[in-house]
Each structure stands twice: as structure tokens, then as C-alpha cells.
Design an enzyme around this catalytic site. Structure first.
Site, PDB file in Angstrom:
ATOM      1  N   SER A 138      32.097 136.716   5.912  1.00 46.86           N
ATOM      2  CA  SER A 138      32.519 135.951   4.743  1.00 46.86           C
ATOM      3  C   SER A 138      32.847 134.539   5.184  1.00 46.86           C
ATOM      4  O   SER A 138      33.218 134.299   6.340  1.00 46.86           O
ATOM      5  CB  SER A 138      33.758 136.587   4.101  1.00 46.86           C
ATOM      6  N   TYR A 152      42.088 140.177   5.389  1.00 43.55           N
ATOM      7  CA  TYR A 152      40.673 139.978   5.069  1.00 43.55           C
ATOM      8  C   TYR A 152      40.016 138.926   5.962  1.00 43.55           C
ATOM      9  O   TYR A 152      38.975 139.180   6.576  1.00 43.55           O
ATOM     10  CB  TYR A 152      40.524 139.597   3.601  1.00 43.55           C
TER      11      TYR A 152
END
Length: 275
Positions: A138, A152
Site C-alpha cells: 500500500s 496497517y
């Protein structure tokens, strides 16, 4: 069962995972599709079987036994893996202490441990087939950390460094590993994490199309690239984060975190008023 090496794609039931499956199907690469939702996998397999062979194996990578069981199931069926796409994942909304440890442990199992084990188990086959490893990371893994979804960015940073090390280690076997680092992408991800209403407020340039992200990721790993960042806006942001002073970047992230928190509270208040 075909002896042609397959592309194993985790989290293939929707979003970027399903789009990557379509990309490899267009290239004539047989597929192994895995995720928790068997009915969604079967629907995708039915769509793609006119193009390539599709093997469906439902698995929950949150189960510590799942990576080994998946490997053994494919070995028993004589399926060889030449490409591994580690795409399965999710986010845990809120601050670190707002969720029980069991939730975070489950997150780490899916996002870090299962990825590491699947790669370790299938790497000998990937080397034999001079294959590819695509880790769907990401842009959060390239940006400074922010408050909320605390693990995350760290998990995605791990995937990026893991990919770089794998690429260096396995280049002599003709194997490339690549980290795909998209920003906000139209998929079910934000529905699952309960942040759809919040992120819908973001500017249009920040949103990417899953099919385009998948295309760039597959083209990148097949061409030998180490990191793929889709979207001109995200490429510019990456440069900004790289060259701006740390204090300026951290101040910007803190300000944006406050804005996101305030917007999240506003969304929560509106939802509460409707009940």
C-alpha cells in the site's frame, strides 16, 4: 490437471485480487484462486475458465494452519505454482487500544505471518519455474505513519522491504519480487473496515481503479520492477515525503490525522442520529 505453473492469488474473491486474476487470465496463465468466500471464488472461476484453467481453494488465512493446508492441498492435486500474489488483507479501524489484542493478532496473522509462510513454502517451486512474487502492499507503507489503523502502515512497510530482499536473494534464479503500493482504490476494502463514508470525502484524484492498479502491478512484476506506485498523484506524494524535512512531513500527517478523526466523528454522529 495441467502441468503448466499456476498463479496463486490470495484474497481473489473481489477488488484488486480479482482484477489481478483477470490480468493473468488474459496472459493465459492458469490460476489458483483462494479466499474465505467460496461462492465468490466460484463465480470468478466461472468467468475466467473460458480463458484459463482455474483451481478454487477456499481458505481463511487468519487460521495459522491455513498456509500449510493450502500448500498440501495443491501438492496433492499436482498443482505447481510459478507466481504467487499475496493480496489478502484488511484493516482495523480506530486507535490501537480501541480493539482487543485478538483482533490485532488476527490482523498480523493475515497480513504478515501468512504472507511469510506462503512465500517460504512455495518459493522452491517459484525458483524452479523462474517465476514471480507480487506482494500487494500500500502507499501507506511508503508514507509516514498516521494515527488510526495503527498496525496497517507497519505491515505494508514490511511487505515492501520483504519484497526488496526477496528480489535480491532470488535474482540468480530468474525470480523477481515486487511490492504493489496503491493508494485509495475502489473496492470492498473500505466497506469491510467501516470507513466508506469517511474516505468518500477524499478528492477524486486520490481514487484509483482496481483494474488499472492490477494491470500496473502485473506488468511491473513481470518486467522486473521492485516497487510499483500507481497514479501520478501518489508518485508526486512519494517524492514529497522523500525530500521534505521530517518535521514538516510529520506535522502534515498529524494535521491530516486530526481531519480524518474529526470527519470520522462527524460521520458517526450522523449515523447515530438516524438510529
Amino acid at each position: 490437471m495441467s502441468s503448466v505453473p499456476h498463479a496463486l492469488i490470495t484474497g481473489a474473491s473481489s477488488g484488486i485480487g480479482a482484477a489481478i486474476a483477470r490480468q493473468y487470465a488474459r496472459r493465459g496463465v492458469p490460476l489458483v484462486l483462494t479466499a474465505r468466500r467460496a461462492e465468490r471464488l466460484e463465480a470468478l472461476a466461472q468467468e475466467l475458465r473460458p480463458q484459463v484453467e482455474c483451481v478454487v481453494v477456499a481458505a481463511d488465512l487468519g487460521d495459522p494452519e491455513a498456509p500449510r493446508a493450502l500448500f498440501e492441498a495443491l501438492t496433492e492435486r499436482g498443482v505447481s505454482v510459478g507466481r504467487l500474489v499475496n493480496n489478502a488483507g484488511f484493516g482495523v479501524a480506530g486507535s490501537y487500544l480501541s480493539s482487543p489484542w485478538e483482533t490485532h493478532a488476527h490482523f498480523l496473522q493475515v497480513m504478515v505471518t501468512a504472507v511469510s509462510e506462503l512465500t517460504w513454502r512455495f518459493l522452491p517451486q517459484i525458483r524452479e519455474n523462474r517465476g514471480r512474487i507480487l506482494n500487494v502492499a500500500s502507499f501507506a507503507g511508503l508514507a509516514p505513519g498516521s494515527s488510526g489503523q495503527t498496525l496497517y502502515a507497519g505491515a505494508k512497510s514490511f511487505l515492501i522491504k520483504f519484497s526488496e530482499s526477496l528480489a535480491l536473494e532470488n535474482a540468480r534464479y530468474g525470480v523477481n519480487a515486487c511490492a504493489l503500493c496503491p493508494g485509495f482504490t475502489y473496492s470492498e476494502f473500505h466497506d469491510v473496515t467501516g470507513t466508506r463514508a469517511l474516505v468518500s470525502r477524499l478528492p477524486r484524484w486520490m481514487w484509483l481503479d482496481a483494474e488499472d492498479v492490477a494491470r500496473q502491478g502485473v506488468e511491473g512484476v513481470e518486467a522486473g520492477r521492485l516497487i510499483v506506485v500507481p497514479g501520478a498523484g501518489y508518485k508526486m506524494l512519494r517524492l514529497a515525503f522523500k525530500y521534505l524535512p521530517d518535521f514538516a512531513v510529520h506535522r502534515m500527517m498529524a494535521r491530516n490525522s486530526r481531519r480524518m478523526r474529526d470527519a470520522r466523528c462527524a460521520v458517526a454522529r450522523r449515523q447515530a442520529s438516524r438510529t
